[in-house]
Design a protein around this motif. Sequence first.
Motif, PDB file in Angstrom:
ATOM      1  N   GLN A 406      48.167  36.159  50.882  1.00 16.19           N
ATOM      2  CA  GLN A 406      46.850  36.519  50.371  1.00 16.19           C
ATOM      3  C   GLN A 406      46.025  35.269  50.091  1.00 16.19           C
ATOM      4  OE1 GLN A 406      45.630  39.809  49.955  1.00 16.19           O
ATOM      5  NE2 GLN A 406      43.771  38.572  49.855  1.00 16.19           N
ATOM      6  N   GLN A 407      46.678  34.245  49.507  1.00 15.47           N
ATOM      7  CA  GLN A 407      45.977  32.985  49.258  1.00 15.47           C
ATOM      8  C   GLN A 407      45.505  32.359  50.566  1.00 15.47           C
ATOM      9  OE1 GLN A 407      48.596  30.487  47.008  1.00 15.47           O
ATOM     10  NE2 GLN A 407      48.612  31.815  45.203  1.00 15.47           N
ATOM     11  N   ASP A 410      42.487  34.281  51.867  1.00 15.03           N
ATOM     12  CA  ASP A 410      41.287  33.935  51.096  1.00 15.03           C
ATOM     13  C   ASP A 410      40.780  32.551  51.465  1.00 15.03           C
ATOM     14  OD1 ASP A 410      41.571  36.357  49.846  1.00 15.03           O
ATOM     15  OD2 ASP A 410      42.576  35.535  48.061  1.00 15.03           O
ATOM     16  N   GLU A 411      41.701  31.608  51.662  1.00 16.24           N
ATOM     17  CA  GLU A 411      41.305  30.248  52.037  1.00 16.24           C
ATOM     18  C   GLU A 411      40.633  30.237  53.412  1.00 16.24           C
ATOM     19  OE1 GLU A 411      43.481  25.973  53.037  1.00 16.24           O
ATOM     20  OE2 GLU A 411      44.573  27.550  51.969  1.00 16.24           O
ATOM     21  N   ASN A 413      39.091  32.742  54.818  1.00 17.22           N
ATOM     22  CA  ASN A 413      37.779  33.394  54.700  1.00 17.22           C
ATOM     23  C   ASN A 413      36.737  32.447  54.123  1.00 17.22           C
ATOM     24  OD1 ASN A 413      38.448  35.909  55.796  1.00 17.22           O
ATOM     25  ND2 ASN A 413      39.264  36.658  53.838  1.00 17.22           N
ATOM     26  N   ARG A 414      37.164  31.608  53.165  1.00 14.96           N
ATOM     27  CA  ARG A 414      36.214  30.625  52.627  1.00 14.96           C
ATOM     28  C   ARG A 414      35.818  29.615  53.701  1.00 14.96           C
ATOM     29  NH1 ARG A 414      39.631  31.045  48.010  1.00 14.96           N
ATOM     30  NH2 ARG A 414      40.824  29.222  48.693  1.00 14.96           N
ATOM     31  N   VAL A 463      42.880  34.511  60.575  1.00 17.86           N
ATOM     32  CA  VAL A 463      42.801  35.548  59.534  1.00 17.86           C
ATOM     33  C   VAL A 463      43.489  36.819  60.001  1.00 17.86           C
ATOM     34  CG1 VAL A 463      41.226  37.051  58.271  1.00 17.86           C
ATOM     35  CG2 VAL A 463      40.749  34.608  58.431  1.00 17.86           C
ATOM     36  N   GLU A 467      46.555  38.412  58.149  1.00 18.39           N
ATOM     37  CA  GLU A 467      46.367  39.769  57.630  1.00 18.39           C
ATOM     38  C   GLU A 467      47.422  40.707  58.190  1.00 18.39           C
ATOM     39  OE1 GLU A 467      42.340  40.714  58.582  1.00 18.39           O
ATOM     40  OE2 GLU A 467      41.570  39.975  56.654  1.00 18.39           O
TER      41      GLU A 467
END
Length: 606
Positions: A406-407, A410-411, A413-414, A463, A467
Amino acid sequence: YSLQDQFDNLEKHTQWGIDVLEKYIKFVKERTEIELSYAKQLRNLSKKYQPKKNSKEEEEYRYTSTRAFLATLNEMNDYAGQHEVISENMTSLITAELTRYVQELKQERKSHFHDGRKAQQHIETCWKQLEASKRRFERDCKEADRAQQYFEKMDADINVTKADVEKARQQAQLRHQMAEDSKAEYSSTLQKFNSEQHEHYYTHIPNIFQKIQEMEERRIVRIGESMKTFAEVDRQVIPIIGKCLDEITKAAESVDHKNDSQMVIEAFKSGFEPPGDVDFEDFTQPMKRTVSESSLSNSRGDGKSEPKFGSKSKGKLWPFIKKNKLMSLLTSPHQPPPPPPASASPSAVPNGPQSPKQQKEPLSHRFNEFMTSKPKIHCFRSLKRGGAGPEDFSNLPPEQRRKKLQQKVDELNRDIQKEMDSRDALTKMKDVYIKNPQMGDAASVDHRLAELGQNIEKLRLEVQKFEGWLAEVEGRLPARSEQPRRQSGVYEAQNPSGVNSCAQDRESPDGSYTEEQSQETEMKVPATDFDDEFDDEEPLPTIGTCKALYTFEGQNEGTISVAEGELLYVIEEDKGDGWTRIRRNEDEEGYVPTSYVEVYLDKNAK
């Protein structure tokens, strides 16, 4: 006026007053030094306990109790700053001012007492003049009296000539005139002295004493004002110090033990379910016995792979054993090695099935060997050399793996958002260049836009990949309501599948070998439990070489496949169990049957 005759005592007293003032200045100066030293010690104390950047300590400050402690350290830094303010204000408002005032006071005192001494000397000179005039008048009177008596004596003597009498009369008149002159001079001097004395004691000295008194009173007032400033400087910082203390109290009140406990749970929970009950094992059957699900073998008769010792009982071992011992137990081949092929063809007996009479070691024997054996690291070797572990974090327990994935999502996506922002900015710049060609060439940004598009596409693929792993992990995490139960199976001694029980634990229902399932069932200790353990561990040194006499297809966990005639390195010789540990390269090592290789040990190896 009442102290006109205490000139010397006043001089001593005013000097004592200046000494008192200088003593107070020294006191305030030492107080400022103490404040500076205290502030410095507080700052050093706060700095000493501040968490180091990019260290493990910094991660510990996510708990409310440690955040409160960090707030306390920051407030103590501000608290020290207020003591520095006290020192600065006392230095500027008291020490510097009083030092300058003392110099002025000394000059003023010197001037007043100089005037006093001058007036005293003047009156003494007048007194001496008066005394001299008086003595001269007295002497002249005596001389005139003696001359008069001599004249009268000469005038009464009939034997003295008239000329002598006249001479004596003239002498008496002269002395009498001199006495009169001395009298007049003495009278004038006396009047002048009385006037000067009156002026001295009623005008000059009172004025000088008045100035000395005013000077002394100003000194007293000034030292009183300095003492008041001394208190005010402290009082001015009390609100700020109180605010610092209020912030410390507020930080202490923000400590939430429930929240900290929950953070610990979230940080270390693995997602595994507790093991079920252990079933009874019946050893009354000579060739056939019932084994619990915690056994190291698995019956193929069920047609599916069920979790064994690696996924259930191992949970009980986590608090007491190290990861490398656990993996050594679960991955090393403890069954006897297969005999060498009877024929020259290496495919005659690929793995040499175990003799039907050879029974599986009891679980207690495995535990004893497990607790006393030397750690053997196999499946973590690549992790140790790689440093970061597998890309999909498959070396972590499910819950920890889910968090890491998950981290990572998120990274990524940033990063995508940053690239998109850059692309949007370049697109706007290109539009400006198109509208105003004189500002720049619109084609100059096309290359960069293409790069950004490729980067965004790569990041999106990343991603999607992570995912997918995340969805897979979330789908595998068991529901909390499910209670696993160990099932017993029947160990058939005649079944050749019993030889490769460790490999069966990692086979999928269709019989294919799945490495990922092994990682899910075996690696249940969070990465933080063993990462540090392997960071500084060096690989085992080679103690010799060997040549494969036959082809061996290593199917069990901990074994390695070799081809006939292949040369390899020996890192652990046969301990009496029929297995020799070898290495092909830095990432491939495992056990092969000793009878399948010809070993050449290095005599100088330790």
